[in-house]
Write an enzyme that holds these catalytic residues in place. Structure first.
Site, PDB file in Angstrom:
ATOM      1  N   HIS A 186     -16.358 -18.324  27.204  1.00  0.00           N
ATOM      2  CA  HIS A 186     -14.922 -17.307  28.139  1.00  0.00           C
ATOM      3  C   HIS A 186     -13.762 -17.181  27.655  1.00  0.00           C
ATOM      4  CE1 HIS A 186     -13.141 -14.134  31.393  1.00  0.00           C
ATOM      5  NE2 HIS A 186     -12.564 -14.854  30.868  1.00  0.00           N
ATOM      6  N   ASP A 238     -19.139  -4.439  30.426  1.00  0.00           N
ATOM      7  CA  ASP A 238     -18.949  -3.446  30.500  1.00  0.00           C
ATOM      8  C   ASP A 238     -19.192  -2.590  29.096  1.00  0.00           C
ATOM      9  OD1 ASP A 238     -18.278  -2.684  33.483  1.00  0.00           O
ATOM     10  OD2 ASP A 238     -16.027  -3.102  32.848  1.00  0.00           O
ATOM     11  N   SER A 325     -21.211 -13.716  14.391  1.00  0.00           N
ATOM     12  CA  SER A 325     -22.361 -12.930  15.373  1.00  0.00           C
ATOM     13  C   SER A 325     -23.128 -12.324  15.069  1.00  0.00           C
ATOM     14  CB  SER A 325     -21.040 -12.660  16.454  1.00  0.00           C
ATOM     15  OG  SER A 325     -19.783 -13.307  17.044  1.00  0.00           O
TER      16      SER A 325
END
Length: 447
Positions: A186, A238, A325
């Site tokens: 997280h 979101d 990533s």
């Protein structure tokens, strides 16, 4: 045209596959803890970096000026050992500093030198420092602080320039079962390679959409010494849900010969408030590498993006720099070959000169070609609207030479020269550049 990708995406995929079937585990055993002081390590990396990117078109606009500079960096790192006992604790810290040796104010943008607060010139020097704390039980570790997570294909940071990228948050890793590494995190803040603050935003790299936080979970499993698989899922608040899977298989052939097959797939969909707009994207790559005579590796790779948006991934820091990533085969020095609808092919050749009497010397050359780019169907109210044309195509060529000193007082000193050429039409969104980098790294360990 979309925002130009200024930062180099360091390859997360090597020439022989992105995963090692029986790689070192994420977490070692607490039973082997040496002690807080006894296991301490400290050192620096001295990096000299010359960067020269010249733009071959549209030089009249401010955004498309050349980027040329020469810098000296010092990256320091400290880690204590784990305390002994059932529960071990350790602390880690880093401190980076860099100095301008050359760099005109009108030729910024290399990301080795940050711009000043008014964006009118380069800083002459800069630095940053951070720390994290880790707790370990058995072969399970929980870490919190500012560090460089690099194990999750949906959230991986690196050191593409003088400084490392860092993220702030929690990471939980476990290697309790042999061959199985579990990974969760997280994160809610980050710092790019040209940021001095550690509290910058996270972004969607291509959509330039701020992301408040990201959560991920997954892992990898080495089925045997030749086959590994991995599976990850991430939620960027979101913005998107993103899923990743990989399979890597090495087939031994005759003596000193092998074939490696590396398959990567991402599936990305919008979620929550969908701040980047509608997203429905599937991206995959398949690379096949043939290694022979100990020195040579030939790689062929195919990559395809299915969707009306580019395959997007996490950007770091308030200036939104590209991270690592993206574990797709054709993400190379300048381009990711990840535009909407794009299909690309890559051919690569590596040679290690140790077999020919020069240990430490290696060469690489690769060529990638992408076509079929069509961004005309992107969500008109989304972040990717008008970023690409309807008939984009481009190609990139990379050449690299690297030498690592093998012994003596300069052992592990590396010198690397890299050259890239990228050419494309107006619809590909990335422009025409020549890019040269000369990088010298010298690690020094104090403890």
């Amino acid at each position: 045209m979309r925002v130009m990708k200024w930062s180099m995406i360091a390859l997360a995929v090597s020439a022989v596959g992105s995963q090692s079937a029986m790689a070192e585990p994420f977490v070692t055993s607490q039973a082997d803890a040496p002690g807080f002081v006894e296991g301490a390590k400290a050192g620096v990396v001295l990096e000299n970096f010359y960067f020269n990117r010249t733009r071959q078109d549209q030089k009249t606009t401010k955004r498309n000026k050349d980027s040329i500079d020469w810098t000296q960096g010092i990256r320091g790192k400290f880690s204590s050992g784990y305390t002994q006992g059932t529960v071990g604790v350790k602390v880690e810290g880093f401190g980076d500093a860099a100095y301008k040796l050359y760099g005109r104010d009108d030729e910024g943008g290399s990301l080795n030198l940050p711009r000043n607060s008014t964006n009118t010139g380069n800083d002459n020097s800069y630095g940053k420092a951070g720390a994290d704390i880790a707790v370990r039980i058995s072969k399970t570790e929980l870490k919190f602080g500012d560090f460089t997570p690099n194990t999750a294909p949906v959230f991986a940071f690196g050191t593409p320039r003088q400084f490392q990228q860092t993220a702030r948050g929690f990471q939980l890793q476990s290697s309790e079962i042999k061959g199985l590494d579990l990974d969760a995190g997280h994160f809610y803040a980050s710092s790019s390679e040209d940021n001095t603050t550690l509290q910058g935003n996270l972004f969607s790299q291509y959509g330039v959409t701020p992301i408040r936080s990201i959560d991920y979970v997954g892992g990898k499993y080495g089925i045997n010494e030749n086959l590994s698989v991995s599976l990850y899922g991430a939620k960027a608040q979101d913005t998107w849900n993103q899923y990743y899977t990989n399979a890597t298989y090495t087939l031994p052939l005759a003596t000193d010969q092998s074939l490696t097959f590396d398959f990567n797939l991402y599936r990305t969909t919008d979620t929550g408030a969908a701040k980047a707009g509608k997203i429905s994207n599937t991206a995959y790559s398949l690379a096949t590498s043939y290694a022979f005579l100990k020195a040579h590796t030939v790689t062929l790779a195919f990559q395809k993006i299915n969707g009306n948006e580019p395959f997007d991934y996490i950007g770091a820091g308030d200036k939104n720099r590209g991270t690592e990533s993206i574990f797709l085969s054709n993400s190379i020095e300048y381009s990711d070959f990840n535009a909407p609808g794009e299909k690309s092919l890559q051919a690569r050749y590596d040679i290690k000169m140790a077999e020919y009497g020069i240990p430490g010397l290696s060469f690489m050359v690769r060529y990638a070609h992408g076509q079929g780019i069509d961004g005309s169907h992107a969500d008109p109210n989304g972040a990717y609207a008008n970023a690409y044309g309807s008939n984009g195509h481009h190609f990139e060529t990379n050449v690299e030479a690297k030498y690592v000193v093998q012994s003596g007082p300069l052992k592990d000193l590396s010198i690397r020269a890299r050259q890239a050429w990228h050419r494309g039409n107006a619809d590909d969104g990335e422009g025409n550049i020549n890019d040269f980098r000369l990088i010298t790294d010298y690690p020094i360990n104090f403890l």
